[in-house]
Design a protein around this motif. Structure first.
Motif, PDB file in Angstrom:
ATOM      1  N   MET A  22     -14.383   2.372   5.683  1.00 36.57           N
ATOM      2  CA  MET A  22     -14.379   3.716   6.239  1.00 36.57           C
ATOM      3  C   MET A  22     -13.879   3.644   7.671  1.00 36.57           C
ATOM      4  SD  MET A  22     -15.294   6.865   5.588  1.00 36.57           S
ATOM      5  CE  MET A  22     -15.312   8.337   6.606  1.00 36.57           C
ATOM      6  N   ILE A  43      -8.592   1.728   5.516  1.00 33.10           N
ATOM      7  CA  ILE A  43      -9.214   2.476   4.422  1.00 33.10           C
ATOM      8  C   ILE A  43      -8.651   2.063   3.061  1.00 33.10           C
ATOM      9  CG2 ILE A  43      -9.677   4.416   5.953  1.00 33.10           C
ATOM     10  CD1 ILE A  43      -7.601   5.997   4.333  1.00 33.10           C
ATOM     11  N   ALA A  44      -7.416   1.546   3.056  1.00 35.94           N
ATOM     12  CA  ALA A  44      -6.849   1.060   1.796  1.00 35.94           C
ATOM     13  C   ALA A  44      -7.645  -0.127   1.260  1.00 35.94           C
ATOM     14  CB  ALA A  44      -5.387   0.665   1.991  1.00 35.94           C
ATOM     15  N   THR A  93       0.839  -1.195   0.000  1.00 33.14           N
ATOM     16  CA  THR A  93       0.000   0.000   0.000  1.00 33.14           C
ATOM     17  C   THR A  93       0.874   1.244   0.000  1.00 33.14           C
ATOM     18  OG1 THR A  93      -1.780  -1.118   1.204  1.00 33.14           O
ATOM     19  CG2 THR A  93      -1.755   1.287   1.262  1.00 33.14           C
ATOM     20  N   THR A  99      -8.612  17.765  -1.249  1.00 30.08           N
ATOM     21  CA  THR A  99      -9.362  16.506  -1.301  1.00 30.08           C
ATOM     22  C   THR A  99     -10.330  16.505  -2.475  1.00 30.08           C
ATOM     23  OG1 THR A  99      -9.207  16.087   1.082  1.00 30.08           O
ATOM     24  CG2 THR A  99     -11.058  15.075  -0.081  1.00 30.08           C
ATOM     25  N   SER A 119     -19.417   8.342  -0.870  1.00 32.68           N
ATOM     26  CA  SER A 119     -18.551   7.828   0.183  1.00 32.68           C
ATOM     27  C   SER A 119     -19.367   7.501   1.427  1.00 32.68           C
ATOM     28  CB  SER A 119     -17.458   8.842   0.553  1.00 32.68           C
ATOM     29  OG  SER A 119     -18.007   9.891   1.329  1.00 32.68           O
ATOM     30  N   ASP A 156      -2.218   4.835  -3.058  1.00 29.20           N
ATOM     31  CA  ASP A 156      -3.429   4.162  -2.595  1.00 29.20           C
ATOM     32  C   ASP A 156      -4.131   4.980  -1.522  1.00 29.20           C
ATOM     33  OD1 ASP A 156      -3.025   1.717  -4.139  1.00 29.20           O
ATOM     34  OD2 ASP A 156      -1.342   1.354  -2.796  1.00 29.20           O
ATOM     35  N   VAL A 157      -3.331   5.630  -0.674  1.00 30.07           N
ATOM     36  CA  VAL A 157      -3.866   6.404   0.458  1.00 30.07           C
ATOM     37  C   VAL A 157      -3.153   7.751   0.519  1.00 30.07           C
ATOM     38  CG1 VAL A 157      -4.095   6.519   2.978  1.00 30.07           C
ATOM     39  CG2 VAL A 157      -4.421   4.340   1.786  1.00 30.07           C
ATOM     40  N   LEU A 190      -9.860  13.910  -5.769  1.00 28.38           N
ATOM     41  CA  LEU A 190     -10.886  12.918  -6.085  1.00 28.38           C
ATOM     42  C   LEU A 190     -11.566  13.215  -7.424  1.00 28.38           C
ATOM     43  CD1 LEU A 190     -12.476  12.323  -2.574  1.00 28.38           C
ATOM     44  CD2 LEU A 190     -10.780  10.934  -3.771  1.00 28.38           C
ATOM     45  N   SER A 239     -12.156   9.594   3.311  1.00 29.87           N
ATOM     46  CA  SER A 239     -12.501   8.224   3.703  1.00 29.87           C
ATOM     47  C   SER A 239     -12.358   7.961   5.190  1.00 29.87           C
ATOM     48  CB  SER A 239     -11.622   7.230   2.941  1.00 29.87           C
ATOM     49  OG  SER A 239     -11.825   7.346   1.560  1.00 29.87           O
ATOM     50  N   ARG A 266      -7.717   6.723  -1.445  1.00 31.15           N
ATOM     51  CA  ARG A 266      -8.501   6.901  -0.229  1.00 31.15           C
ATOM     52  C   ARG A 266      -7.824   7.989   0.598  1.00 31.15           C
ATOM     53  NH1 ARG A 266     -13.267   4.364  -0.166  1.00 31.15           N
ATOM     54  NH2 ARG A 266     -13.096   3.831   2.040  1.00 31.15           N
ATOM     55  N   GLY A 305     -10.789  -0.311   1.398  1.00 29.70           N
ATOM     56  CA  GLY A 305     -12.091   0.177   0.954  1.00 29.70           C
ATOM     57  C   GLY A 305     -13.073   0.451   2.065  1.00 29.70           C
TER      58      GLY A 305
END
Length: 218
Positions: free
Chosen positions: A125, A120-121, A2, A66, A198, A49-50, A70, A101, A79, A123
């Protein structure tokens, strides 16, 4: 592995986070950014990824960064995990709406931060119930417009209510006595019906619709 982009205007915080993440199994530092504008550029270039996103920064704050990250991201989008002092950050509610996220206080212990990145990586929350409650109490409009929940089934409404309490999918499954797959199915359908992108936005809707009353979570 990640990959994580670290965004903070304080060099010592960036260095500390980079050292922590680099030493953690399964995690790697994709890069660093000292402000929101650089974060947008680096996120597009590195495709992490994050993103660990600070809120208060020069050039462009974490909320705007952010939104831009996105909006421009190719699938799957990164995320974004917001790091905040909360009591001083009036922009956190807006970040929630922007699609972040998860949220963590900067005083969070290192092991919890690493666990949050991994969570969160995958998926999920990560949203502390205490932070959820304080956010909504502080920043939700006094008389917000209620979303159109009539389009939801009773099961979908209950899943939305449970999401609003900060519960994870496995916890919701246990409370509702259904499988985790069923929870995910209900959640996906209700998010599509309400045009949510989200889980964080679902939390806001749960409060704004009156399903959850601040100070009286259940």
């Amino acid at each position: 592995m990640t990959s994580v982009l670290i965004v903070d205007d304080q060099v010592l915080i960036r260095a500390g986070l980079a050292a922590l993440i680099s030493a953690a199994p399964g995690l790697t530092v994709a890069g660093e950014a000292a402000d929101g504008k650089a974060a947008v550029t680096e996120a597009a270039r590195l495709r992490p990824d994050v993103v660990l996103m600070d809120i208060r920064m020069p050039e462009l704050n974490g909320v705007a960064a952010t939104e831009r990250i996105l909006a421009a991201a190719a699938a799957p989008p990164p995320r974004i995990l917001v790091l905040t002092t909360f009591d001083l950050d009036e922009y956190v509610y807006a970040a929630l709406r922007a699609g972040a996220s998860g949220f963590l206080l900067k005083e969070t212990p290192p092991d919890r931060l690493l666990a949050a990145i991994r969570t969160i990586a995958q998926g999920d929350m990560l949203f502390s119930p205490s932070v959820t409650r304080r956010l909504i109490e502080a920043y939700a409009p006094a008389d917000p417009p209620a979303p159109h929940l009539k389009r939801l089934t009773p099961r979908e409404v209950e899943v939305l209510r449970q999401v609003g309490t900060g519960r994870s999918n496995p916890d919701i499954a246990a409370v509702m006595h259904v499988t985790e797959a069923t929870v995910k199915s209900h959640l996906n359908r209700l998010m599509a019906k309400l045009h949510l992108t989200s889980r964080a936005q679902a939390v806001v809707i749960a409060y704004e619709s009156g399903l959850i009353i601040p100070g009286n979570r259940r």
